[in-house]
Motif scaffolding. Structure first.
Motif, PDB file in Angstrom:
ATOM      1  N   ASN A  17       0.807  -1.220   0.000  1.00 62.90           N
ATOM      2  CA  ASN A  17       0.000   0.000   0.000  1.00 62.90           C
ATOM      3  C   ASN A  17       0.838   1.267   0.000  1.00 62.90           C
ATOM      4  N   ILE A  18       2.159   1.144   0.162  1.00 63.44           N
ATOM      5  CA  ILE A  18       3.056   2.304   0.093  1.00 63.44           C
ATOM      6  C   ILE A  18       3.476   2.464  -1.365  1.00 63.44           C
ATOM      7  N   THR A  19       3.121   3.614  -1.947  1.00 65.13           N
ATOM      8  CA  THR A  19       3.364   3.847  -3.369  1.00 65.13           C
ATOM      9  C   THR A  19       3.982   5.229  -3.584  1.00 65.13           C
ATOM     10  N   ASP A  20       4.248   5.536  -4.843  1.00 66.75           N
ATOM     11  CA  ASP A  20       4.740   6.853  -5.277  1.00 66.75           C
ATOM     12  C   ASP A  20       6.011   7.266  -4.539  1.00 66.75           C
ATOM     13  N   LEU A  21       6.989   6.382  -4.481  1.00 66.64           N
ATOM     14  CA  LEU A  21       8.242   6.681  -3.793  1.00 66.64           C
ATOM     15  C   LEU A  21       9.135   7.574  -4.648  1.00 66.64           C
ATOM     16  N   GLN A  32      16.007  11.855   1.860  1.00 69.62           N
ATOM     17  CA  GLN A  32      14.589  12.049   2.118  1.00 69.62           C
ATOM     18  C   GLN A  32      13.821  11.208   1.103  1.00 69.62           C
ATOM     19  N   VAL A  33      12.956  10.343   1.586  1.00 72.59           N
ATOM     20  CA  VAL A  33      12.140   9.513   0.709  1.00 72.59           C
ATOM     21  C   VAL A  33      10.688   9.925   0.905  1.00 72.59           C
ATOM     22  N   LEU A  34      10.056  10.358  -0.165  1.00 77.67           N
ATOM     23  CA  LEU A  34       8.651  10.747  -0.124  1.00 77.67           C
ATOM     24  C   LEU A  34       7.818   9.569  -0.606  1.00 77.67           C
ATOM     25  N   ALA A  35       6.716   9.273   0.090  1.00 76.01           N
ATOM     26  CA  ALA A  35       5.857   8.157  -0.298  1.00 76.01           C
ATOM     27  C   ALA A  35       4.433   8.413   0.170  1.00 76.01           C
ATOM     28  N   LYS A  36       3.517   7.612  -0.356  1.00 77.37           N
ATOM     29  CA  LYS A  36       2.108   7.747  -0.007  1.00 77.37           C
ATOM     30  C   LYS A  36       1.580   6.385   0.452  1.00 77.37           C
ATOM     31  N   ARG A  46     -15.560   2.521  14.724  1.00 78.00           N
ATOM     32  CA  ARG A  46     -16.334   2.899  15.908  1.00 78.00           C
ATOM     33  C   ARG A  46     -17.800   2.481  15.802  1.00 78.00           C
ATOM     34  N   CYS A  47     -18.484   2.906  14.731  1.00 77.40           N
ATOM     35  CA  CYS A  47     -19.927   2.659  14.660  1.00 77.40           C
ATOM     36  C   CYS A  47     -20.304   1.495  13.750  1.00 77.40           C
ATOM     37  N   GLY A  48     -19.383   1.008  12.924  1.00 73.75           N
ATOM     38  CA  GLY A  48     -19.659  -0.141  12.067  1.00 73.75           C
ATOM     39  C   GLY A  48     -20.443   0.179  10.809  1.00 73.75           C
ATOM     40  N   LYS A  49     -20.728   1.444  10.541  1.00 72.20           N
ATOM     41  CA  LYS A  49     -21.474   1.839   9.336  1.00 72.20           C
ATOM     42  C   LYS A  49     -20.531   1.949   8.142  1.00 72.20           C
ATOM     43  N   ARG A  50     -21.106   1.779   6.962  1.00 72.84           N
ATOM     44  CA  ARG A  50     -20.346   1.899   5.721  1.00 72.84           C
ATOM     45  C   ARG A  50     -20.392   3.349   5.237  1.00 72.84           C
ATOM     46  N   SER A  51     -19.749   4.221   5.980  1.00 72.53           N
ATOM     47  CA  SER A  51     -19.854   5.646   5.652  1.00 72.53           C
ATOM     48  C   SER A  51     -18.511   6.372   5.729  1.00 72.53           C
ATOM     49  N   MET A  52     -17.417   5.671   5.461  1.00 68.06           N
ATOM     50  CA  MET A  52     -16.087   6.291   5.509  1.00 68.06           C
ATOM     51  C   MET A  52     -15.786   6.991   4.179  1.00 68.06           C
ATOM     52  N   VAL A  53     -15.273   8.215   4.273  1.00 66.36           N
ATOM     53  CA  VAL A  53     -14.870   8.964   3.082  1.00 66.36           C
ATOM     54  C   VAL A  53     -13.459   9.494   3.296  1.00 66.36           C
ATOM     55  N   LYS A  54     -12.734   9.696   2.198  1.00 66.30           N
ATOM     56  CA  LYS A  54     -11.378  10.230   2.278  1.00 66.30           C
ATOM     57  C   LYS A  54     -11.417  11.669   2.767  1.00 66.30           C
ATOM     58  N   ASP A  55     -10.414  12.024   3.594  1.00 66.23           N
ATOM     59  CA  ASP A  55     -10.381  13.360   4.193  1.00 66.23           C
ATOM     60  C   ASP A  55      -8.949  13.906   4.199  1.00 66.23           C
ATOM     61  N   GLY A  56      -8.273  13.801   3.066  1.00 72.23           N
ATOM     62  CA  GLY A  56      -6.929  14.362   2.950  1.00 72.23           C
ATOM     63  C   GLY A  56      -5.836  13.422   3.449  1.00 72.23           C
ATOM     64  N   PHE A  57      -4.671  13.987   3.704  1.00 73.80           N
ATOM     65  CA  PHE A  57      -3.494  13.226   4.126  1.00 73.80           C
ATOM     66  C   PHE A  57      -2.851  13.875   5.346  1.00 73.80           C
ATOM     67  N   LYS A  58      -2.101  13.081   6.089  1.00 73.13           N
ATOM     68  CA  LYS A  58      -1.257  13.580   7.168  1.00 73.13           C
ATOM     69  C   LYS A  58       0.142  13.018   6.921  1.00 73.13           C
ATOM     70  N   THR A  59       1.137  13.887   6.935  1.00 64.66           N
ATOM     71  CA  THR A  59       2.504  13.448   6.686  1.00 64.66           C
ATOM     72  C   THR A  59       3.186  13.122   8.013  1.00 64.66           C
ATOM     73  N   VAL A  60       3.773  11.925   8.072  1.00 60.91           N
ATOM     74  CA  VAL A  60       4.559  11.519   9.235  1.00 60.91           C
ATOM     75  C   VAL A  60       5.994  11.290   8.772  1.00 60.91           C
ATOM     76  N   HIS A  61       6.944  11.528   9.663  1.00 63.51           N
ATOM     77  CA  HIS A  61       8.362  11.401   9.344  1.00 63.51           C
ATOM     78  C   HIS A  61       8.915  10.211  10.125  1.00 63.51           C
ATOM     79  N   ILE A  62       9.374   9.206   9.394  1.00 67.71           N
ATOM     80  CA  ILE A  62       9.849   7.961  10.002  1.00 67.71           C
ATOM     81  C   ILE A  62      11.328   7.797   9.662  1.00 67.71           C
TER      82      ILE A  62
END
Length: 114
Positions: A17-21, A32-36, A46-62
């Motif tokens: 699932n890690i792509t675009d390196l 510096q390696v950039l990836a998604k 939490r609620c078990g409903k099928r209602s998840m939508v994409k909401d942008g990205f958060k960058t973490v530095h490992i």
């Protein structure tokens, strides 16, 4: 796509699932390696409903193991999701961080305390 595979092999990244390196040199001599990191999430944990939508990205530095004696930083853009039903947000996860911690405990720590 072939370059992504070669970079993953060099950095020992096994998560599909890690792509675009993209590898960049920094001014301080580190790599510096950039990836998604993204994959489909449908059901809210939490609620078990099928209602998840994409909401942008958060960058973490490992910090990952050195390449050619250079400090290597993985700047990973993790996909953020939000539930339309309950409002809970979540990030994608990877086993990469767990593998680095396992490497540090088994290889580096015995060398330090020997």
């Amino acid at each position: 796509m072939f370059q992504d595979h070669s970079t993953k092999v060099l950095l020992q990244i096994k998560d599909p699932n890690i792509t675009d390196l993209v590898v960049q040199g920094a001014t301080n001599g580190s790599l510096q390696v950039l990836a998604k990191l993204t994959y489909p999430v449908i059901v809210c944990a939490r609620c078990g409903k099928r209602s998840m939508v994409k909401d942008g990205f958060k960058t973490v530095h490992i910090r990952i193991p050195r390449i050619s004696e250079r400090v290597t930083i993985l700047n990973l853009k993790k996909q953020r999701f939000i539930c339309k039903n309950c409002g809970k947000s979540s990030l994608t996860t990877t086993t990469l961080v767990k593998n680095i911690i396992k490497y540090l405990k088994t290889v580096c720590m015995p060398l330090i305390y020997h």
